[in-house]
Design an enzyme around this catalytic site. Sequence first.
Site, mmCIF file in Angstrom:
data_model
loop_
_atom_site.group_PDB
_atom_site.id
_atom_site.type_symbol
_atom_site.label_atom_id
_atom_site.label_comp_id
_atom_site.label_asym_id
_atom_site.label_seq_id
_atom_site.Cartn_x
_atom_site.Cartn_y
_atom_site.Cartn_z
ATOM 1 N N ASP A 52 0.831 -1.202 0.000
ATOM 2 C CA ASP A 52 0.000 0.000 0.000
ATOM 3 C C ASP A 52 0.864 1.250 0.000
ATOM 4 O O ASP A 52 1.732 1.417 0.866
ATOM 5 C CB ASP A 52 -0.869 0.001 1.274
ATOM 6 N N TYR A 57 2.516 10.075 0.085
ATOM 7 C CA TYR A 57 3.535 9.573 1.009
ATOM 8 C C TYR A 57 4.914 10.066 0.561
ATOM 9 O O TYR A 57 5.302 9.911 -0.580
ATOM 10 C CB TYR A 57 3.523 8.035 1.089
ATOM 11 N N SER A 158 -10.690 5.544 0.871
ATOM 12 C CA SER A 158 -10.073 5.554 2.190
ATOM 13 C C SER A 158 -10.647 6.717 2.979
ATOM 14 O O SER A 158 -10.848 7.810 2.422
ATOM 15 C CB SER A 158 -8.554 5.716 2.041
ATOM 16 N N ASN A 159 -10.899 6.457 4.246
ATOM 17 C CA ASN A 159 -11.420 7.501 5.157
ATOM 18 C C ASN A 159 -12.785 8.026 4.718
ATOM 19 O O ASN A 159 -13.120 9.179 5.002
ATOM 20 C CB ASN A 159 -10.401 8.649 5.282
ATOM 21 N N SER A 210 -2.717 2.001 10.271
ATOM 22 C CA SER A 210 -2.160 2.159 11.632
ATOM 23 C C SER A 210 -2.756 1.146 12.611
ATOM 24 O O SER A 210 -3.290 1.521 13.664
ATOM 25 C CB SER A 210 -2.334 3.592 12.142
ATOM 26 N N LEU A 212 -1.349 -0.644 14.663
ATOM 27 C CA LEU A 212 -0.680 -0.573 15.973
ATOM 28 C C LEU A 212 -0.751 0.855 16.520
ATOM 29 O O LEU A 212 0.080 1.261 17.345
ATOM 30 C CB LEU A 212 0.786 -1.014 15.842
ATOM 31 N N GLY A 267 3.228 -0.998 9.300
ATOM 32 C CA GLY A 267 4.030 0.112 8.783
ATOM 33 C C GLY A 267 5.460 0.131 9.266
ATOM 34 O O GLY A 267 6.175 1.099 9.033
ATOM 35 N N ARG A 273 11.000 -6.866 12.455
ATOM 36 C CA ARG A 273 9.611 -6.701 12.920
ATOM 37 C C ARG A 273 8.602 -7.095 11.845
ATOM 38 O O ARG A 273 7.532 -7.603 12.155
ATOM 39 C CB ARG A 273 9.359 -5.251 13.348
HETATM 40 N N1 LIG Z 1 -5.302 5.828 4.250
HETATM 41 C C1 LIG Z 1 -4.765 6.602 5.150
HETATM 42 O O1 LIG Z 1 -5.219 7.740 5.399
HETATM 43 C C2 LIG Z 1 -3.587 6.120 5.911
HETATM 44 C C3 LIG Z 1 -3.075 6.854 7.011
HETATM 45 C C4 LIG Z 1 -1.987 6.338 7.694
HETATM 46 C C5 LIG Z 1 -1.411 5.118 7.297
HETATM 47 N N2 LIG Z 1 -1.912 4.455 6.215
HETATM 48 C C6 LIG Z 1 -1.334 3.168 5.769
HETATM 49 O O2 LIG Z 1 -1.168 2.321 6.884
HETATM 50 C C7 LIG Z 1 0.184 1.887 6.926
HETATM 51 C C8 LIG Z 1 0.587 1.586 8.328
HETATM 52 O O3 LIG Z 1 0.484 2.769 9.136
HETATM 53 P P1 LIG Z 1 1.492 2.954 10.341
HETATM 54 O O4 LIG Z 1 2.895 3.004 9.843
HETATM 55 O O5 LIG Z 1 1.002 4.061 11.184
HETATM 56 O O6 LIG Z 1 1.254 1.517 11.074
HETATM 57 P P2 LIG Z 1 1.524 0.916 12.473
HETATM 58 O O7 LIG Z 1 1.994 -0.488 12.211
HETATM 59 O O8 LIG Z 1 0.348 1.146 13.357
HETATM 60 O O9 LIG Z 1 2.723 1.761 13.100
HETATM 61 C C9 LIG Z 1 4.014 1.695 12.590
HETATM 62 C C10 LIG Z 1 4.937 2.367 13.583
HETATM 63 O O10 LIG Z 1 5.015 1.540 14.731
HETATM 64 C C11 LIG Z 1 6.374 1.275 15.039
HETATM 65 N N3 LIG Z 1 6.457 -0.112 15.497
HETATM 66 C C12 LIG Z 1 5.894 -1.193 14.923
HETATM 67 N N4 LIG Z 1 6.179 -2.301 15.638
HETATM 68 C C13 LIG Z 1 6.937 -1.897 16.669
HETATM 69 C C14 LIG Z 1 7.527 -2.567 17.759
HETATM 70 N N5 LIG Z 1 7.391 -3.892 17.936
HETATM 71 N N6 LIG Z 1 8.222 -1.840 18.646
HETATM 72 C C15 LIG Z 1 8.362 -0.505 18.519
HETATM 73 N N7 LIG Z 1 7.824 0.206 17.483
HETATM 74 C C16 LIG Z 1 7.126 -0.497 16.570
HETATM 75 C C17 LIG Z 1 7.125 1.439 13.747
HETATM 76 O O11 LIG Z 1 8.441 1.799 14.033
HETATM 77 P P3 LIG Z 1 9.665 0.979 13.317
HETATM 78 O O12 LIG Z 1 9.637 1.362 11.895
HETATM 79 O O13 LIG Z 1 10.869 1.486 14.048
HETATM 80 O O14 LIG Z 1 9.406 -0.483 13.553
HETATM 81 C C18 LIG Z 1 6.349 2.559 13.073
HETATM 82 O O15 LIG Z 1 6.821 3.828 13.500
HETATM 83 C C19 LIG Z 1 0.960 3.020 6.247
HETATM 84 O O16 LIG Z 1 2.233 2.627 5.801
HETATM 85 C C20 LIG Z 1 0.027 3.346 5.117
HETATM 86 O O17 LIG Z 1 0.198 2.397 4.080
HETATM 87 C C21 LIG Z 1 -2.990 4.920 5.536
#
Ligand SMILES: NC(=O)c1ccc[n+]([C@@H]2O[C@H](COP(=O)([O-])OP(=O)(O)OC[C@H]3O[C@@H](n4cnc5c(N)ncnc54)[C@H](OP(=O)(O)O)[C@@H]3O)[C@@H](O)[C@H]2O)c1
Length: 303
Positions: A52, A57, A158-159, A210, A212, A267, A273
């Site tokens: 995705d 981005y 989305s959203n 997101s 997590l 993400g 991880r």
């Molecule tokens: N449609 C939308 O409006 C929208 C908005 C936001 C996101 N998204 C999509 O959703 C995807 C995921 O979002 P997200 O990146 O916020 O997802 P997430 O998986 O909730 O959070 C990722 C964050 O958590 C940290 N993390 C994950 N596992 C960890 C662990 N075990 N220990 C410590 N830190 C940890 C990561 O850091 P590290 O990298 O250091 O592991 C990263 O900063 C995005 O890439 C995008 O594709 C879509």
Amino acid sequence: MTEVLHIPRVGMIGPFEAGRLAYGCWRFAGSSVESATAKIETALEIGANLVDTAAIYGFGAEGLGGAERVLGAVYAQAPALRDRTVLVTKAGIHPPVPYDSRASNLIASCEASLARLGTDVIDVFLIHRPDLLASYDEVAEGLARLRADGKIREAGVSNFSHTQIRALQSKLDFPLVASQPEFSPLAIGPLEDGTLDVAQELGLSVMAWSPLGGGRLTAGHTPEAGTQEARVLAVLEAIASRENVGVDHVALAWVLAHPANVFALIGTQNVARIEASAKAFDVKLSRQDWYDILVAARGAEMP
Ligand SMILES: NC(=O)c1ccc[n+]([C@@H]2O[C@H](COP(=O)([O-])OP(=O)(O)OC[C@H]3O[C@@H](n4cnc5c(N)ncnc54)[C@H](OP(=O)(O)O)[C@@H]3O)[C@@H](O)[C@H]2O)c1
């Protein structure tokens, strides 16, 4: 015996079969091609073949597309990876306006994404956020033209609220295949605001962003006492220790256990991880566990 919830490893997004764990590229910009390739390869190894991204981005000095450029460089160097990917990108966020989903802009944005990604078709093209000034006719016209021209295979949103999804669907003569809301034990709105209901009604896959909480549902995060995060983490920790996995894996299992054909967009930029995320499928989450997490998220018993 306590009932264990089924967490399927794969699901359908329209015609595409994809792993229920998926890889999100929001935080991808700035990665070297080598490191980005390692992340995509690792994601594919755990079955996360849905990748995705979005035009927005990595927005920066070079404008839109920072993350798409990195993914495009990965595909250019290893074209087989493109063939193994269900590629999702999004359009419609346009700083500083902020949104523009008129047909002309969706088409221009898609064409720019195709060029940056070095591919001739987007598998699932999403409207990133509802543009309140674009009529559903205009948005539908853009999606229909892109699909008729073979630039996208399928479309989604989305959203979008459930009413916005129905309004757009009513203007299309092909089915939307995906809805991408924020959904996690810290973002439970989709359970209650109709998002997951309309997805089941219309047969949309749900791509949870997101899952997590952007890193708040992980072992490294220390929540403030008495907050939703603290309540949820306490329940996740108890289950994680019983299941011998991380709290992040329990949070992913909770998202994936919902019956609305949910995909979790992880993400992390850390290869270990990404690999460990597959432990989410090993979590034996009971019906009681699932509701205990929801009650912690709500801060109130179920009615
Ligand atoms: N449609 C939308 O409006 C929208 C908005 C936001 C996101 N998204 C999509 O959703 C995807 C995921 O979002 P997200 O990146 O916020 O997802 P997430 O998986 O909730 O959070 C990722 C964050 O958590 C940290 N993390 C994950 N596992 C960890 C662990 N075990 N220990 C410590 N830190 C940890 C990561 O850091 P590290 O990298 O250091 O592991 C990263 O900063 C995005 O890439 C995008 O594709 C879509």
